[in-house]
Design an enzyme around this catalytic site. Structure first.
Site, PDB file in Angstrom:
ATOM      1  N   GLN A  93      -7.574  -0.812  -8.526  1.00 39.67           N
ATOM      2  CA  GLN A  93      -6.833  -0.573  -7.288  1.00 39.67           C
ATOM      3  C   GLN A  93      -5.356  -0.417  -7.663  1.00 39.67           C
ATOM      4  O   GLN A  93      -4.832  -1.213  -8.447  1.00 39.67           O
ATOM      5  CB  GLN A  93      -6.992  -1.761  -6.341  1.00 39.67           C
ATOM      6  CG  GLN A  93      -6.272  -1.569  -5.007  1.00 39.67           C
ATOM      7  CD  GLN A  93      -6.094  -2.879  -4.253  1.00 39.67           C
ATOM      8  OE1 GLN A  93      -5.378  -3.771  -4.693  1.00 39.67           O
ATOM      9  NE2 GLN A  93      -6.779  -3.014  -3.133  1.00 39.67           N
TER      10      GLN A  93
ATOM     11  N   LYS B  73      -1.548  -0.176  -6.068  1.00 44.51           N
ATOM     12  CA  LYS B  73      -0.722  -0.335  -4.876  1.00 44.51           C
ATOM     13  C   LYS B  73       0.344   0.752  -4.852  1.00 44.51           C
ATOM     14  O   LYS B  73       0.985   1.020  -5.891  1.00 44.51           O
ATOM     15  CB  LYS B  73      -0.031  -1.707  -4.892  1.00 44.51           C
ATOM     16  CG  LYS B  73      -0.992  -2.890  -4.904  1.00 44.51           C
ATOM     17  CD  LYS B  73      -1.688  -3.048  -3.587  1.00 44.51           C
ATOM     18  CE  LYS B  73      -2.413  -4.375  -3.502  1.00 44.51           C
ATOM     19  NZ  LYS B  73      -3.309  -4.430  -2.331  1.00 44.51           N
TER      20      LYS B  73
ATOM     21  N   ASP C 265      -4.044   1.808  -2.598  1.00 51.68           N
ATOM     22  CA  ASP C 265      -3.832   0.926  -1.445  1.00 51.68           C
ATOM     23  C   ASP C 265      -2.369   0.962  -0.993  1.00 51.68           C
ATOM     24  O   ASP C 265      -1.479   0.505  -1.719  1.00 51.68           O
ATOM     25  CB  ASP C 265      -4.222  -0.511  -1.830  1.00 51.68           C
ATOM     26  CG  ASP C 265      -4.307  -1.424  -0.621  1.00 51.68           C
ATOM     27  OD1 ASP C 265      -3.974  -0.987   0.490  1.00 51.68           O
ATOM     28  OD2 ASP C 265      -4.704  -2.602  -0.803  1.00 51.68           O
TER      29      ASP C 265
ATOM     30  N   GLU D 232      -6.957   3.314   0.647  1.00 51.29           N
ATOM     31  CA  GLU D 232      -7.161   2.043   1.343  1.00 51.29           C
ATOM     32  C   GLU D 232      -5.999   1.774   2.306  1.00 51.29           C
ATOM     33  O   GLU D 232      -4.835   1.791   1.905  1.00 51.29           O
ATOM     34  CB  GLU D 232      -7.271   0.939   0.266  1.00 51.29           C
ATOM     35  CG  GLU D 232      -7.582  -0.418   0.808  1.00 51.29           C
ATOM     36  CD  GLU D 232      -7.945  -1.404  -0.321  1.00 51.29           C
ATOM     37  OE1 GLU D 232      -8.467  -0.982  -1.375  1.00 51.29           O
ATOM     38  OE2 GLU D 232      -7.695  -2.600  -0.140  1.00 51.29           O
TER      39      GLU D 232
ATOM     40  N   ASP E  26      -8.765  -2.125   5.521  1.00 53.73           N
ATOM     41  CA  ASP E  26      -8.610  -3.487   5.025  1.00 53.73           C
ATOM     42  C   ASP E  26      -7.970  -4.335   6.122  1.00 53.73           C
ATOM     43  O   ASP E  26      -8.664  -4.941   6.945  1.00 53.73           O
ATOM     44  CB  ASP E  26      -7.783  -3.479   3.728  1.00 53.73           C
ATOM     45  CG  ASP E  26      -7.642  -4.851   3.080  1.00 53.73           C
ATOM     46  OD1 ASP E  26      -7.959  -5.861   3.720  1.00 53.73           O
ATOM     47  OD2 ASP E  26      -7.189  -4.934   1.923  1.00 53.73           O
TER      48      ASP E  26
ATOM     49  N   LYS F 110     -11.872  -9.299   3.708  1.00 52.92           N
ATOM     50  CA  LYS F 110     -11.318 -10.585   3.307  1.00 52.92           C
ATOM     51  C   LYS F 110     -12.159 -11.638   4.035  1.00 52.92           C
ATOM     52  O   LYS F 110     -12.231 -11.638   5.273  1.00 52.92           O
ATOM     53  CB  LYS F 110      -9.844 -10.715   3.726  1.00 52.92           C
ATOM     54  CG  LYS F 110      -8.948  -9.616   3.159  1.00 52.92           C
ATOM     55  CD  LYS F 110      -8.728  -9.771   1.657  1.00 52.92           C
ATOM     56  CE  LYS F 110      -7.965  -8.607   1.052  1.00 52.92           C
ATOM     57  NZ  LYS F 110      -8.767  -7.367   0.848  1.00 52.92           N
TER      58      LYS F 110
ATOM     59  N   ALA G 207      -7.481 -12.881   0.309  1.00 55.05           N
ATOM     60  CA  ALA G 207      -6.103 -12.481   0.061  1.00 55.05           C
ATOM     61  C   ALA G 207      -5.599 -13.100  -1.244  1.00 55.05           C
ATOM     62  O   ALA G 207      -4.983 -12.441  -2.079  1.00 55.05           O
ATOM     63  CB  ALA G 207      -5.217 -12.877   1.225  1.00 55.05           C
TER      64      ALA G 207
ATOM     65  N   TRP H  43     -12.644  -9.113  -5.667  1.00 54.87           N
ATOM     66  CA  TRP H  43     -11.331  -9.410  -6.253  1.00 54.87           C
ATOM     67  C   TRP H  43     -11.037 -10.901  -6.102  1.00 54.87           C
ATOM     68  O   TRP H  43     -11.234 -11.467  -5.016  1.00 54.87           O
ATOM     69  CB  TRP H  43     -10.237  -8.592  -5.545  1.00 54.87           C
ATOM     70  CG  TRP H  43      -8.878  -8.789  -6.172  1.00 54.87           C
ATOM     71  CD1 TRP H  43      -8.349  -8.066  -7.197  1.00 54.87           C
ATOM     72  CD2 TRP H  43      -7.895  -9.784  -5.840  1.00 54.87           C
ATOM     73  NE1 TRP H  43      -7.103  -8.550  -7.520  1.00 54.87           N
ATOM     74  CE2 TRP H  43      -6.800  -9.605  -6.698  1.00 54.87           C
ATOM     75  CE3 TRP H  43      -7.846 -10.805  -4.892  1.00 54.87           C
ATOM     76  CZ2 TRP H  43      -5.654 -10.407  -6.643  1.00 54.87           C
ATOM     77  CZ3 TRP H  43      -6.714 -11.606  -4.837  1.00 54.87           C
ATOM     78  CH2 TRP H  43      -5.628 -11.405  -5.706  1.00 54.87           C
TER      79      TRP H  43
HETATM   80  C1  0XW Z   1      -6.051  -6.754  -3.832  1.00 56.64           C
HETATM   81  N1  0XW Z   1      -6.014  -7.730  -2.760  1.00 56.64           N
HETATM   82  C2  0XW Z   1      -7.351  -8.204  -2.485  1.00 56.64           C
HETATM   83  C3  0XW Z   1      -5.112  -8.865  -3.211  1.00 56.64           C
HETATM   84  C4  0XW Z   1      -3.986  -8.998  -2.246  1.00 56.64           C
HETATM   85  O1  0XW Z   1      -4.253  -9.996  -1.308  1.00 56.64           O
HETATM   86  C5  0XW Z   1      -3.920  -7.677  -1.566  1.00 56.64           C
HETATM   87  C6  0XW Z   1      -5.362  -7.300  -1.467  1.00 56.64           C
HETATM   88  C7  0XW Z   1      -5.574  -5.951  -0.850  1.00 56.64           C
HETATM   89  O2  0XW Z   1      -6.528  -5.233  -1.178  1.00 56.64           O
HETATM   90  O3  0XW Z   1      -4.812  -5.550   0.050  1.00 56.64           O
HETATM   91 MG    MG Z   2      -6.114  -3.750   0.468  1.00 52.74          MG
END
Ligand code: 0XW
Ligand code: MG
Length: 368
Positions: free
Chosen positions: A162, A164, A193, A218, A241, A265, A294, A320
């Site tokens: 993933q 960011k 994401d 995402e 998400d 989550k 999270a 994760w």
């Molecule tokens: C990768 N994550 C699961 C960890 C952080 O809490 C952010 C989150 C996500 O996918 O947004």
């Molecule tokens: Mg996310």
């Protein structure tokens, strides 16, 4: 079988490998809340809820503790033979605040598993694997560095990365995506994401500029209404998400077809019992999803792994856990760890992890 005491603990979790950067917020240390539910048949089970700071979603550590203070005294005497009965009791004490109730739900499942001598995954329908794939989350960073980290993590065994993005120039995000793709190619699947930070126009442009790179996008935009506006206009599949604020919203999103999958989550959905319901709804429509939380330590990590082990492997995007960013474990004997990009499902009854309470700070006790 009734709850006779609830202890609330705090754990401070510094991010050991530097700052974890997302589009809207960066975190350097996390504040986790743990609950230990003890019952009058001599058992005790653990739960955990650890928002990733107060900005990622409408959850925060102080809110978790306030919610437990609100419900704690009223939960004493509750029968732990059914998580649904416990959920009804919690709903009678506090409306909403699913991320707080999640910790109690997980702790009660831990108790039930120990009582029956079975792992939590069995209570959730049964594990179909003994280890689950994890994925690595590369934080917002400079393009070459993101590509370097992605390649290193693929070499270490991860099969999903993933990345960011957002909260900065579009050009830098596009360059990052291209460089990550050049570095890892088809050796791992990619999720990009944006953590809610793109406008609809920004998401449409980004999607076109990266059309040649295969990834799932995402949570690009903030609201579910903005996400609806993207439907049918993107080259890339979309995962929801942060917008999956409860199972009802997941049901609505599946019904209206606005997402190609989810990044779940466990605490946001209200715990393992409700997350298992979301899992089953996804299975009905062949929708892939993660089983994450999270942040947090061994307790929430074990919970996510137990759930992930029950998901049809074809639909599991990954589990994760924060372990790679943390030092030490609540349970030094049976820690939950990522090895070669995978996490072994904890053995033993209940969650299969048992925090050492001496490593935590006790904040409150209800009952007894
Ligand atoms: C990768 N994550 C699961 C960890 C952080 O809490 C952010 C989150 C996500 O996918 O947004
Ligand atoms: Mg996310």
């Amino acid at each position: 079988m009734r709850i006779d005491r609830i202890h609330v603990y705090q754990a401070r979790l510094p991010v050991v490998d530097g700052v974890y950067r997302m589009s809207h917020t960066s975190v350097e240390a996390l504040d986790s809340t743990l609950v230990e539910v003890t019952t009058d048949d001599g058992l005790s089970g653990w739960g955990e809820t650890c928002p990733i700071g107060p900005v990622y979603q409408p959850h925060h550590a102080l809110g978790a503790r306030a919610g437990l203070e609100e419900m704690g005294p009223g939960l004493i005497g509750t029968d732990t033979s059914s998580t649904r009965a416990v959920a009804r009791r919690m709903d009678g004490l506090l409306t909403g605040h699913e991320y707080v109730k999640a910790a109690v739900d997980i702790a009660v499942l831990d108790v039930i598993g120990q009582r029956l001598g079975v792992p939590v995954s069995t209570l959730l329908g049964g594990a179909v694997v003994d280890s689950v794939p994890s994925y690595y989350s590369v934080t917002v960073g400079e393009p070459d560095e993101s590509a370097r980290v992605a390649a290193e993590k693929v070499r270490s065994g991860y099969r999903r990365i993933q990345v960011k993005v957002a909260g900065r120039d579009l050009a830098e995000d596009v360059e990052t995506v291209r460089k990550v793709w050049e570095a890892i190619g088809h050796r791992a699947r990619i999720s990009i994401d944006a953590n809610r930070a793109m406008t609809v126009a920004h998401a449409l442009q980004f999607d076109r500029l990266c059309a040649e790179v295969p990834f799932v996008l995402e949570q690009p935009c903030n609201t579910i209404e903005e996400m609806e506006l993207l439907r049918g206009r993107l080259h890339h599949p979309v995962l929801l998400d942060e917008n999956t604020v409860d199972v009802n919203t997941v049901l609505r999103a599946i019904g209206s077809g606005i997402a190609d999958g989810f990044s779940f989550k466990v605490t946001r959905l209200g715990g393992l019992t409700k997350a298992a319901l979301a899992r089953d709804l996804c299975a009905l429509r062949s929708l892939p999803h993660t089983c994450d939380d999270a942040w947090g330590g061994d307790v929430i990590a074990a919970a996510c792994v137990h759930l992930g082990a029950t998901v049809d492997p074809r639909l599991l995007e990954g589990v994760w856990i924060a372990q790679e960013h943390l030092e030490g474990h609540y349970d030094p004997v049976n820690p939950v760890v990522v090895k070669d990009g995978h996490i072994a499902v904890p053995q033993g009854p209940g969650l299969g992890v048992r925090p050492d309470a001496d490593l935590l700070e006790r904040l409150a006790t209800y009952g007894g």
